[in-house]
Motif scaffolding. Sequence first.
Motif, PDB file in Angstrom:
ATOM      1  N   ARG A  41       0.802  -1.218   0.000  1.00 55.38           N
ATOM      2  CA  ARG A  41       0.000   0.000   0.000  1.00 55.38           C
ATOM      3  C   ARG A  41       0.838   1.271   0.000  1.00 55.38           C
ATOM      4  O   ARG A  41       0.321   2.371  -0.215  1.00 55.38           O
ATOM      5  CB  ARG A  41      -0.931   0.017   1.211  1.00 55.38           C
TER       6      ARG A  41
ATOM      7  N   GLU B   1      -9.889  -2.796  -4.048  1.00 57.03           N
ATOM      8  CA  GLU B   1      -8.554  -2.220  -3.859  1.00 57.03           C
ATOM      9  C   GLU B   1      -7.515  -3.303  -3.630  1.00 57.03           C
ATOM     10  O   GLU B   1      -6.416  -3.270  -4.198  1.00 57.03           O
ATOM     11  CB  GLU B   1      -8.574  -1.249  -2.686  1.00 57.03           C
ATOM     12  N   GLU B   2      -7.846  -4.300  -2.789  1.00 57.68           N
ATOM     13  CA  GLU B   2      -6.906  -5.385  -2.527  1.00 57.68           C
ATOM     14  C   GLU B   2      -6.600  -6.171  -3.798  1.00 57.68           C
ATOM     15  O   GLU B   2      -5.451  -6.529  -4.054  1.00 57.68           O
ATOM     16  CB  GLU B   2      -7.462  -6.325  -1.453  1.00 57.68           C
TER      17      GLU B   2
END
Length: 285
Positions: A30, A168-169
């Motif tokens: 991230r 998102e992951e």
Amino acid sequence: MVIRCVVAGVDGSRASLKALDWAADEAVRRGVPLRLVHACPWERYERDVDDEGDPISIRAETRVLVAGALDRATRRRPEAVVSTEVLPEGAETALLGLAHDAPLLVVGSRGHGGFPGLLLGSVSLRVAARATYPVVVVPDVPLPDRPRGRVVLGVGDEAGAAVGFAVEEAGLRRAELHLVRGRHPDSHAAGAADAVPAGGSGGSAGAAGGLLIGAAGRDLPPGVTVHRHEATRRAAHALLEAGAEADLVVVGSVHRSGRTGLHLGPVSHALLHHAPCPVAVVPAD
């Protein structure tokens, strides 16, 4: 969903070390700082106590524990920006108090410590039930050395913010995104799973992709393929089965109140007890 840091709850247990490894990888993935947090309620009583030369003091043990966690994290991910923090509170209070930092909290499914309540069914479950931020619980089971390239999302009434988190992951991992919706055993059987590339259309799979795009509030990341599975089994069983081939299972949650306080729904509860891979519990908006 804004995540400003990844927090790993560390207590020296084997499960917390696995969670630490997962958290270090996630922080780098991230591009956010990694914080290693250890909760020690006795620290408040030892703040003004000189423990120099006393190798068995709680403070000395804490220093060794935290230093070991820091060394492990930096060896695993030298590029990570890592900090440590000892909070003079019980584990649940300390972790829930991090909400203002917009964290992604990562904890082990089991733990140990000098005070009660660090076993599965206690701290991990209570924090996941009460947190206003995403919580990932890493099981104390062997995890694959290489990514499987699959993120599973439990699709249901509680999905909410979990949809955006799962999207998102999948994008960060360049992984397939599998939407799994469980059914009552009496429901009619579903056909084979469908798939659609990011931005694709057509058929029920295209509808699933459109649902994700709308719920996430943005386009799907490049390269992410969405697969839809209408299971004939109950949601918990379907997600446990899908999790056997996944890097992460994502479920949504809403806070339910009972005689014993806030608790998770049956699907999240079953996953946190039995999932063969890390589980992310994402609270509703």
